[in-house]
Design an enzyme around this catalytic site. Structure first.
Site, PDB file in Angstrom:
ATOM      1  N   ARG A 162       0.842  -1.209   0.000  1.00  0.00           N
ATOM      2  CA  ARG A 162       0.000   0.000   0.000  1.00  0.00           C
ATOM      3  C   ARG A 162       0.879   1.262   0.000  1.00  0.00           C
ATOM      4  O   ARG A 162       1.034   1.945  -1.018  1.00  0.00           O
ATOM      5  CB  ARG A 162      -0.928  -0.036   1.230  1.00  0.00           C
ATOM      6  CG  ARG A 162      -2.064   0.964   1.190  1.00  0.00           C
ATOM      7  CD  ARG A 162      -1.686   2.372   1.606  1.00  0.00           C
ATOM      8  NE  ARG A 162      -1.164   2.472   2.961  1.00  0.00           N
ATOM      9  CZ  ARG A 162      -0.621   3.584   3.454  1.00  0.00           C
ATOM     10  NH1 ARG A 162      -0.526   4.667   2.708  1.00  0.00           N
ATOM     11  NH2 ARG A 162      -0.143   3.615   4.678  1.00  0.00           N
ATOM     12  N   ASP A 163       1.514   1.540   1.111  1.00  0.00           N
ATOM     13  CA  ASP A 163       2.317   2.759   1.215  1.00  0.00           C
ATOM     14  C   ASP A 163       3.486   2.700   0.236  1.00  0.00           C
ATOM     15  O   ASP A 163       3.858   3.699  -0.402  1.00  0.00           O
ATOM     16  CB  ASP A 163       2.846   2.885   2.653  1.00  0.00           C
ATOM     17  CG  ASP A 163       3.121   4.315   3.055  1.00  0.00           C
ATOM     18  OD1 ASP A 163       3.001   5.204   2.187  1.00  0.00           O
ATOM     19  OD2 ASP A 163       3.465   4.557   4.224  1.00  0.00           O
ATOM     20  N   CYS A 196       4.797   9.311   0.144  1.00  0.00           N
ATOM     21  CA  CYS A 196       3.430   9.808   0.182  1.00  0.00           C
ATOM     22  C   CYS A 196       3.223  10.712  -1.021  1.00  0.00           C
ATOM     23  O   CYS A 196       4.001  11.635  -1.244  1.00  0.00           O
ATOM     24  CB  CYS A 196       3.171  10.572   1.480  1.00  0.00           C
ATOM     25  SG  CYS A 196       1.523  11.282   1.515  1.00  0.00           S
ATOM     26  N   HIS A 199       5.474   5.098  12.709  1.00  0.00           N
ATOM     27  CA  HIS A 199       5.495   4.890  11.245  1.00  0.00           C
ATOM     28  C   HIS A 199       6.613   5.789  10.710  1.00  0.00           C
ATOM     29  O   HIS A 199       6.400   6.956  10.405  1.00  0.00           O
ATOM     30  CB  HIS A 199       4.123   5.294  10.698  1.00  0.00           C
ATOM     31  CG  HIS A 199       3.950   5.165   9.223  1.00  0.00           C
ATOM     32  ND1 HIS A 199       3.299   4.106   8.630  1.00  0.00           N
ATOM     33  CD2 HIS A 199       4.310   5.972   8.199  1.00  0.00           C
ATOM     34  CE1 HIS A 199       3.266   4.271   7.326  1.00  0.00           C
ATOM     35  NE2 HIS A 199       3.884   5.408   7.028  1.00  0.00           N
ATOM     36  N   ASN A 247       9.398   4.362   3.311  1.00  0.00           N
ATOM     37  CA  ASN A 247       9.324   4.019   4.734  1.00  0.00           C
ATOM     38  C   ASN A 247      10.652   3.392   5.122  1.00  0.00           C
ATOM     39  O   ASN A 247      11.418   2.959   4.278  1.00  0.00           O
ATOM     40  CB  ASN A 247       8.226   2.978   4.966  1.00  0.00           C
ATOM     41  CG  ASN A 247       6.861   3.482   4.571  1.00  0.00           C
ATOM     42  OD1 ASN A 247       6.593   3.692   3.406  1.00  0.00           O
ATOM     43  ND2 ASN A 247       6.001   3.673   5.535  1.00  0.00           N
ATOM     44  N   HIS A 263       9.638   7.122   8.270  1.00  0.00           N
ATOM     45  CA  HIS A 263      10.170   7.164   6.900  1.00  0.00           C
ATOM     46  C   HIS A 263      11.670   7.436   6.998  1.00  0.00           C
ATOM     47  O   HIS A 263      12.155   7.947   8.008  1.00  0.00           O
ATOM     48  CB  HIS A 263       9.462   8.251   6.079  1.00  0.00           C
ATOM     49  CG  HIS A 263       8.122   7.822   5.574  1.00  0.00           C
ATOM     50  ND1 HIS A 263       7.859   7.604   4.237  1.00  0.00           N
ATOM     51  CD2 HIS A 263       6.970   7.537   6.227  1.00  0.00           C
ATOM     52  CE1 HIS A 263       6.605   7.230   4.094  1.00  0.00           C
ATOM     53  NE2 HIS A 263       6.031   7.185   5.283  1.00  0.00           N
TER      54      HIS A 263
HETATM   55  C1  LIG Z   1     -10.352  11.207   0.707  1.00  0.00           C
HETATM   56  C2  LIG Z   1     -10.790  11.442  -0.712  1.00  0.00           C
HETATM   57  C3  LIG Z   1     -11.547  10.230  -1.235  1.00  0.00           C
HETATM   58  C4  LIG Z   1     -11.719  12.641  -0.745  1.00  0.00           C
HETATM   59  O1  LIG Z   1     -11.943  13.028  -2.090  1.00  0.00           O
HETATM   60  P1  LIG Z   1     -12.987  14.145  -2.483  1.00  0.00           P
HETATM   61  O2  LIG Z   1     -12.880  14.327  -3.945  1.00  0.00           O
HETATM   62  O3  LIG Z   1     -12.791  15.330  -1.609  1.00  0.00           O
HETATM   63  O4  LIG Z   1     -14.286  13.336  -2.057  1.00  0.00           O
HETATM   64  P2  LIG Z   1     -15.757  13.678  -1.974  1.00  0.00           P
HETATM   65  O5  LIG Z   1     -16.224  13.087  -0.687  1.00  0.00           O
HETATM   66  O6  LIG Z   1     -16.026  15.119  -2.243  1.00  0.00           O
HETATM   67  O7  LIG Z   1     -16.283  12.798  -3.198  1.00  0.00           O
HETATM   68  C5  LIG Z   1     -15.886  13.098  -4.529  1.00  0.00           C
HETATM   69  C6  LIG Z   1     -15.911  11.828  -5.356  1.00  0.00           C
HETATM   70  O8  LIG Z   1     -14.984  10.887  -4.790  1.00  0.00           O
HETATM   71  C7  LIG Z   1     -15.658   9.694  -4.473  1.00  0.00           C
HETATM   72  N1  LIG Z   1     -15.107   9.117  -3.256  1.00  0.00           N
HETATM   73  C8  LIG Z   1     -15.158   9.564  -2.012  1.00  0.00           C
HETATM   74  N2  LIG Z   1     -14.534   8.739  -1.202  1.00  0.00           N
HETATM   75  C9  LIG Z   1     -14.069   7.723  -1.964  1.00  0.00           C
HETATM   76  C10 LIG Z   1     -13.331   6.553  -1.661  1.00  0.00           C
HETATM   77  N3  LIG Z   1     -12.966   6.243  -0.424  1.00  0.00           N
HETATM   78  N4  LIG Z   1     -13.014   5.753  -2.673  1.00  0.00           N
HETATM   79  C11 LIG Z   1     -13.382   6.046  -3.947  1.00  0.00           C
HETATM   80  N5  LIG Z   1     -14.083   7.124  -4.278  1.00  0.00           N
HETATM   81  C12 LIG Z   1     -14.406   7.963  -3.274  1.00  0.00           C
HETATM   82  C13 LIG Z   1     -17.081  10.113  -4.272  1.00  0.00           C
HETATM   83  O9  LIG Z   1     -17.928   9.006  -4.459  1.00  0.00           O
HETATM   84  C14 LIG Z   1     -17.240  11.163  -5.357  1.00  0.00           C
HETATM   85  O10 LIG Z   1     -17.364  10.523  -6.615  1.00  0.00           O
HETATM   86  P3  LIG Z   1     -18.066  11.247  -7.864  1.00  0.00           P
HETATM   87  O11 LIG Z   1     -19.446  11.581  -7.363  1.00  0.00           O
HETATM   88  O12 LIG Z   1     -17.255  12.483  -8.176  1.00  0.00           O
HETATM   89  O13 LIG Z   1     -17.979  10.238  -8.945  1.00  0.00           O
HETATM   90  C15 LIG Z   1      -9.576  11.759  -1.624  1.00  0.00           C
HETATM   91  O14 LIG Z   1      -9.000  12.944  -1.209  1.00  0.00           O
HETATM   92  C16 LIG Z   1      -8.543  10.690  -1.624  1.00  0.00           C
HETATM   93  O15 LIG Z   1      -8.787   9.568  -2.033  1.00  0.00           O
HETATM   94  N6  LIG Z   1      -7.328  11.005  -1.174  1.00  0.00           N
HETATM   95  C17 LIG Z   1      -6.271  10.025  -1.220  1.00  0.00           C
HETATM   96  C18 LIG Z   1      -5.295  10.286  -0.147  1.00  0.00           C
HETATM   97  C19 LIG Z   1      -4.296   9.173  -0.075  1.00  0.00           C
HETATM   98  O16 LIG Z   1      -4.558   8.045  -0.433  1.00  0.00           O
HETATM   99  N7  LIG Z   1      -3.107   9.518   0.434  1.00  0.00           N
HETATM  100  C20 LIG Z   1      -2.103   8.555   0.651  1.00  0.00           C
HETATM  101  C21 LIG Z   1      -2.428   7.653   1.812  1.00  0.00           C
HETATM  102  S1  LIG Z   1      -2.135   8.417   3.387  1.00  0.00           S
HETATM  103  C22 LIG Z   1      -0.490   8.144   3.678  1.00  0.00           C
HETATM  104  O17 LIG Z   1       0.190   7.616   2.862  1.00  0.00           O
HETATM  105  C23 LIG Z   1       0.077   8.510   4.997  1.00  0.00           C
HETATM  106  C24 LIG Z   1       0.300   7.314   5.906  1.00  0.00           C
HETATM  107  C25 LIG Z   1      -1.023   6.660   6.299  1.00  0.00           C
HETATM  108  O18 LIG Z   1       1.042   6.299   5.251  1.00  0.00           O
HETATM  109  C26 LIG Z   1       1.055   7.741   7.182  1.00  0.00           C
HETATM  110  C27 LIG Z   1       2.189   8.726   6.918  1.00  0.00           C
HETATM  111  O19 LIG Z   1       3.248   8.332   6.416  1.00  0.00           O
HETATM  112  O20 LIG Z   1       1.971   9.883   7.189  1.00  0.00           O
END
Ligand SMILES: CC(C)(COP(=O)([O-])OP(=O)([O-])OC[C@H]1O[C@@H](n2cnc3c(N)ncnc32)[C@H](O)[C@@H]1OP(=O)([O-])[O-])[C@@H](O)C(=O)NCCC(=O)NCCSC(=O)C[C@@](C)(O)CC(=O)[O-]
Length: 361
Positions: free
Chosen positions: A57-58, A297, A264, A306, A266
């Site tokens: 995933r990450d 990220c 966690h 990481n 990096h």
């Molecule tokens: C959070 C959202 C979904 C908000 O995205 P948004 O565009 O603000 O969402 P919305 O609620 O306004 O909805 C817009 C559209 O997105 C759809 N939607 C809404 N939710 C989902 C979902 N879950 N899966 C699929 N689709 C989704 C929803 O159905 C809609 O579809 P439309 O009507 O336009 O066709 C978006 O900003 C997003 O996916 N961001 C991704 C962020 C991400 O993955 N970042 C990396 C992971 S975090 C990380 O790596 C850090 C960590 C954990 O490892 C720790 C660290 O190191 O810090």
């Protein structure tokens, strides 16, 4: 037989330490099998540390090439044979935001088909495969793909300690993300699914600079009070040092019990292993890592991978902990995935293990 083998290694261990002695005895092949004997002989006697493997995933989410699904699933299968007890296979985020997550459904279905139902391999079923979800839509998708809560035991939710990062990463404020968490926890509770909480930029934010540890501590306490069983402190851009990591853990542990805190780390600044070592000394027992140190990220420019799982296994075993993980199998898997993706193998410990093995052949 076992005792004579162990006494041979005991001699070697006086100078280099037990785990290294068994692994890196003059014939590394023999060392590896001795390591297994040693692990069996000391099972239950050393304190366990829990590694949360995040490479599928990450690790993958930041890769610009579209990684074929079969590589992702093969990686998960290989990882599942190394002794890891938790592997985060995928994220149910929007593929418009993170294109690499185009195949979360297929990956989750593979996990269930291979590791829960058809394999009949009970050791595989001991592995937890938590899905990352940002909101209730994500949880619903995860539930559907895993075939229900019978298979989906844990989900990981993520928020951030800085407003700017929260906006860039999940397109909402921290407060709004906590409303999302409330919904996620309600639905998760009704299915008996436990929720883990990640806090990104727990040490520094690429947009706002150093994060005040007290701010993270308050947020961590909120997550736990809302129902997360554990909070994972993300040093998203790897700026943490031994000093800032210790300060963070000191502050957070004033509000959250140590056994509910994970680190966690990096490795962007090369401090990941040192930070984990410090955290282990301070009583943290759960660490997130990624095979070969792959990852980053997508919303944090310059955040390299990481901390490498292989490097953690090496150092934590040497500290006297039991990781439950076979370093040699892990290194072989790291080497395999690096070759499959045509990228350099990023774990120094992994590379050293492989070179010892090739010398011994
Ligand atoms: C959070 C959202 C979904 C908000 O995205 P948004 O565009 O603000 O969402 P919305 O609620 O306004 O909805 C817009 C559209 O997105 C759809 N939607 C809404 N939710 C989902 C979902 N879950 N899966 C699929 N689709 C989704 C929803 O159905 C809609 O579809 P439309 O009507 O336009 O066709 C978006 O900003 C997003 O996916 N961001 C991704 C962020 C991400 O993955 N970042 C990396 C992971 S975090 C990380 O790596 C850090 C960590 C954990 O490892 C720790 C660290 O190191 O810090």
């Amino acid at each position: 037989m076992t005792s004579s083998v162990l006494s041979f290694e005991r001699v070697l261990s006086r100078s280099v330490g037990w785990s290294r002695a068994v692994r890196y005895s003059p014939t590394a092949k023999k060392g590896a099998s001795l390591a297994r004997l040693y692990n069996a002989a000391t099972m239950g006697k050393r304190e366990r540390v829990h590694l949360v493997e995040t490479s599928p995933r990450d690790g993958f989410q930041n890769e610009s090439i579209r990684i074929p699904t079969h590589i992702k699933t093969e990686l998960i299968d290989r990882l599942s044979r190394t002794g890891l007890s938790t592997i985060e296979p995928t994220a149910f985020v929007s593929p418009k935001w993170v294109p690499q997550m185009f195949d979360s459904e297929q990956v989750a279905r593979h996990v269930v088909e291979t590791h829960y139902q058809t394999s009949g391999n009970s050791s595989d079923q001991k592995i937890n495969f938590p899905a990352l979800v940002p909101n209730v839509t994500g949880l619903e998708r995860a539930l559907a793909s895993y075939g229900g809560s019978e298979n989906l035991k844990t989900v990981s939710f993520f928020t951030a300690a800085s407003e700017t990062f929260s906006k860039r990463n999940i397109n909402c404020s921290i407060e709004r993300s906590l409303e999302n968490l409330k919904q996620v926890i309600e639905l998760a509770n009704s299915h008996n699914i436990q929720v883990r909480g990640y806090i990104s930029v727990a040490i520094a934010c690429p947009f706002e600079g150093a994060t005040p540890p007290e701010q993270v501590a308050q947020l961590a306490e909120t997550l736990i009070k809302m129902g997360c069983f554990e909070v994972s402190l993300g040093d998203t851009i790897g700026m943490g040092t031994v000093k800032t990591t210790a300060k963070l853990i000191e502050k957070v542990s004033q509000r959250v019990p140590l056994n509910q805190i994970a680190l966690h780390a990096h490795d962007t600044y090369g401090q990941g292993v040192a930070n984990v070592t410090k955290a282990a000394e301070l009583g943290i027992r759960t660490f997130d890592s990624s095979l070969g140190g792959i990852g980053g990220c997508p919303y944090s420019k310059g955040a390299s991978g990481n901390v490498a799982t292989e490097d953690l296994v090496y150092v934590l075993e040497d500290m006297g902990f039991d990781t439950g993980v076979d370093l040699e199998l892990l290194a072989e898997t790291g080497d395999w995935v690096s070759e499959a993706l045509d990228m350099p193998y990023g774990s120094k410990a992994g590379r050293a293990v492989l070179s010892q093995l090739s010398l011994a052949i």
